[in-house]
Design a protein around this motif. Structure first.
Motif, PDB file in Angstrom:
ATOM      1  N   MET A 132     -45.838 -44.244 -33.439  1.00  0.00           N
ATOM      2  CA  MET A 132     -44.921 -43.923 -34.472  1.00  0.00           C
ATOM      3  C   MET A 132     -43.710 -42.907 -33.960  1.00  0.00           C
ATOM      4  N   GLN A 133     -42.590 -43.368 -34.368  1.00  0.00           N
ATOM      5  CA  GLN A 133     -41.171 -42.556 -33.677  1.00  0.00           C
ATOM      6  C   GLN A 133     -41.148 -41.412 -34.883  1.00  0.00           C
ATOM      7  N   ASP A 134     -41.472 -40.226 -34.465  1.00  0.00           N
ATOM      8  CA  ASP A 134     -41.443 -38.902 -34.958  1.00  0.00           C
ATOM      9  C   ASP A 134     -40.074 -38.132 -34.774  1.00  0.00           C
ATOM     10  N   TYR A 135     -38.973 -38.747 -34.819  1.00  0.00           N
ATOM     11  CA  TYR A 135     -37.844 -37.993 -34.552  1.00  0.00           C
ATOM     12  C   TYR A 135     -36.503 -38.944 -34.906  1.00  0.00           C
ATOM     13  N   TYR A 136     -35.341 -38.533 -35.012  1.00  0.00           N
ATOM     14  CA  TYR A 136     -34.179 -39.009 -35.481  1.00  0.00           C
ATOM     15  C   TYR A 136     -34.138 -40.387 -34.339  1.00  0.00           C
ATOM     16  N   LYS A 137     -33.673 -41.599 -34.717  1.00  0.00           N
ATOM     17  CA  LYS A 137     -33.931 -42.269 -36.295  1.00  0.00           C
ATOM     18  C   LYS A 137     -35.194 -42.136 -36.530  1.00  0.00           C
TER      19      LYS A 137
ATOM     20  N   ASN B 124     -32.496 -41.799 -46.290  1.00  0.00           N
ATOM     21  CA  ASN B 124     -32.062 -40.578 -46.836  1.00  0.00           C
ATOM     22  C   ASN B 124     -32.082 -39.162 -45.816  1.00  0.00           C
ATOM     23  N   LEU B 125     -33.134 -39.004 -45.225  1.00  0.00           N
ATOM     24  CA  LEU B 125     -33.148 -38.184 -43.909  1.00  0.00           C
ATOM     25  C   LEU B 125     -32.362 -38.466 -42.810  1.00  0.00           C
ATOM     26  N   ASN B 126     -32.395 -39.976 -42.679  1.00  0.00           N
ATOM     27  CA  ASN B 126     -31.468 -40.086 -41.318  1.00  0.00           C
ATOM     28  C   ASN B 126     -30.124 -40.279 -41.528  1.00  0.00           C
ATOM     29  N   LYS B 127     -29.883 -40.248 -42.568  1.00  0.00           N
ATOM     30  CA  LYS B 127     -28.220 -40.179 -43.205  1.00  0.00           C
ATOM     31  C   LYS B 127     -27.744 -38.748 -43.294  1.00  0.00           C
ATOM     32  N   THR B 128     -28.798 -37.790 -43.636  1.00  0.00           N
ATOM     33  CA  THR B 128     -28.524 -36.392 -43.769  1.00  0.00           C
ATOM     34  C   THR B 128     -28.470 -35.863 -42.280  1.00  0.00           C
ATOM     35  N   LEU B 129     -29.349 -36.311 -41.431  1.00  0.00           N
ATOM     36  CA  LEU B 129     -29.229 -35.864 -40.035  1.00  0.00           C
ATOM     37  C   LEU B 129     -28.298 -36.435 -39.180  1.00  0.00           C
ATOM     38  N   GLU B 130     -27.636 -37.399 -39.432  1.00  0.00           N
ATOM     39  CA  GLU B 130     -26.532 -38.244 -38.813  1.00  0.00           C
ATOM     40  C   GLU B 130     -25.819 -37.699 -37.879  1.00  0.00           C
ATOM     41  N   ASP B 131     -25.017 -36.476 -38.528  1.00  0.00           N
ATOM     42  CA  ASP B 131     -23.914 -35.918 -37.960  1.00  0.00           C
ATOM     43  C   ASP B 131     -24.405 -34.654 -36.913  1.00  0.00           C
TER      44      ASP B 131
ATOM     45  N   LEU C  58     -37.193 -24.827 -41.352  1.00  0.00           N
ATOM     46  CA  LEU C  58     -36.106 -24.849 -42.426  1.00  0.00           C
ATOM     47  C   LEU C  58     -35.105 -23.872 -42.651  1.00  0.00           C
ATOM     48  N   GLU C  59     -35.328 -22.562 -42.069  1.00  0.00           N
ATOM     49  CA  GLU C  59     -34.445 -21.560 -42.334  1.00  0.00           C
ATOM     50  C   GLU C  59     -33.436 -21.677 -40.909  1.00  0.00           C
ATOM     51  N   SER C  60     -33.807 -22.491 -40.128  1.00  0.00           N
ATOM     52  CA  SER C  60     -32.864 -22.906 -38.805  1.00  0.00           C
ATOM     53  C   SER C  60     -31.916 -24.126 -39.268  1.00  0.00           C
ATOM     54  N   ILE C  61     -32.151 -24.818 -40.361  1.00  0.00           N
ATOM     55  CA  ILE C  61     -31.432 -25.926 -40.756  1.00  0.00           C
ATOM     56  C   ILE C  61     -30.129 -25.531 -41.380  1.00  0.00           C
ATOM     57  N   PRO C  62     -28.897 -25.979 -41.101  1.00  0.00           N
ATOM     58  CA  PRO C  62     -27.704 -25.624 -41.740  1.00  0.00           C
ATOM     59  C   PRO C  62     -27.977 -25.578 -43.178  1.00  0.00           C
ATOM     60  N   GLU C  63     -27.279 -24.655 -43.916  1.00  0.00           N
ATOM     61  CA  GLU C  63     -27.430 -24.424 -45.227  1.00  0.00           C
ATOM     62  C   GLU C  63     -27.035 -25.941 -46.058  1.00  0.00           C
ATOM     63  N   GLU C  64     -26.038 -26.228 -45.543  1.00  0.00           N
ATOM     64  CA  GLU C  64     -25.438 -27.377 -46.466  1.00  0.00           C
ATOM     65  C   GLU C  64     -26.106 -28.497 -46.475  1.00  0.00           C
ATOM     66  N   ILE C  65     -27.316 -28.876 -45.509  1.00  0.00           N
ATOM     67  CA  ILE C  65     -28.343 -30.151 -45.434  1.00  0.00           C
ATOM     68  C   ILE C  65     -29.940 -29.590 -45.750  1.00  0.00           C
ATOM     69  N   ARG C  66     -30.173 -28.281 -45.881  1.00  0.00           N
ATOM     70  CA  ARG C  66     -31.219 -27.617 -45.700  1.00  0.00           C
ATOM     71  C   ARG C  66     -31.926 -28.338 -46.812  1.00  0.00           C
TER      72      ARG C  66
END
Length: 214
Positions: free
Chosen positions: A1-6, A42-49, A65-73
């Motif tokens: 199973m691929q467990d990272y983007y994409k 939706n997760l892949n779209k969120t992480l794309e950039d 999650l605290e390390s994820i940029p606020e705009e996509i958290r």
């Protein structure tokens, strides 16, 4: 199973009709191929950039999650949570449900809840009392003890540092086509298709249980 983007939506390890008559074929198809697929997309779209997140596993995203940029958290929390929760749920199913809790887990259930029947009653009550959409889980807490918890929407036990070993999805889309608004009937049927082998693997893999299980 691929467990990272994409991230990808892996096929079910059984056919869509495998849980009949307890969970119907149409619900299994829609639940996996539509609902879970939407969270993956939706997760892949969120992480794309956000390329620096592309090597994060699903659990690493949810545990940091605290390390994820606020705009996509919030989007990462909801969609990564949706992927994690649904994968776990589908792995918790098997028909026929062979046996029951392994010896060590049964001992822990008896110690914490008095008996397996008491556990079933407690778990059923917890699943019934989830308000709106969410999940009921059997987890191992930080002390190494069993605990039954609820999570709302697509929150996961990982946020509270619990190790999940069993889950039931009580979003209406998990049961409404067959059971309508009878969540109690769905829970009763769900207990007929618990994959106790998978539950055993999760229990054995909990950091605080590994030494005990050897």
């Amino acid at each position: 199973m691929q467990d990272y983007y994409k991230f990808v939506n892996e096929p079910l390890p059984y056919s869509y009709k495998a849980m009949e008559p307890y969970i119907d074929i149409q619900t299994m198809y829609l639940h996996h191929d539509k609902h879970l697929q939407a969270y993956v997309d939706n997760l892949n779209k969120t992480l794309e950039d956000f390329t620096f997140l592309h090597n994060f596993t699903l659990e690493q995203l949810l545990n940091n999650l605290e390390s994820i940029p606020e705009e996509i958290r919030t989007s990462v929390k909801n969609n990564a949570g949706g992927v994690f929760n649904h994968r776990f749920y589908f792995n918790c199913l098997a028909n026929p449900s062979l046996g029951g809790p392994c010896e060590k887990l049964e001992e822990a259930i008896n110690r914490e809840f008095g008996s397996y029947e008491n556990f079933k009653q407690r778990f059923t009550q917890e699943a019934l009392s989830v308000f709106g959409s969410g999940y009921a889980w059997l987890v191992v807490n930080q002390k190494g003890d069993l605990q039954i918890i609820q999570t709302a929407n697509q929150e996961t036990p990982l946020a509270k540092h619990f190790s999940p070993i069993l889950v039931i999805d009580v979003w209406e889309h998990a049961y409404y086509l067959k059971h309508f608004n009878r969540r109690d009937a769905y829970i009763k049927d769900w207990f007929q298709v618990v994959n106790w082998d998978f539950v055993k693997e999760q229990y054995q893999g909990c950091p605080r249980r590994k030494l005990e299980m050897k």
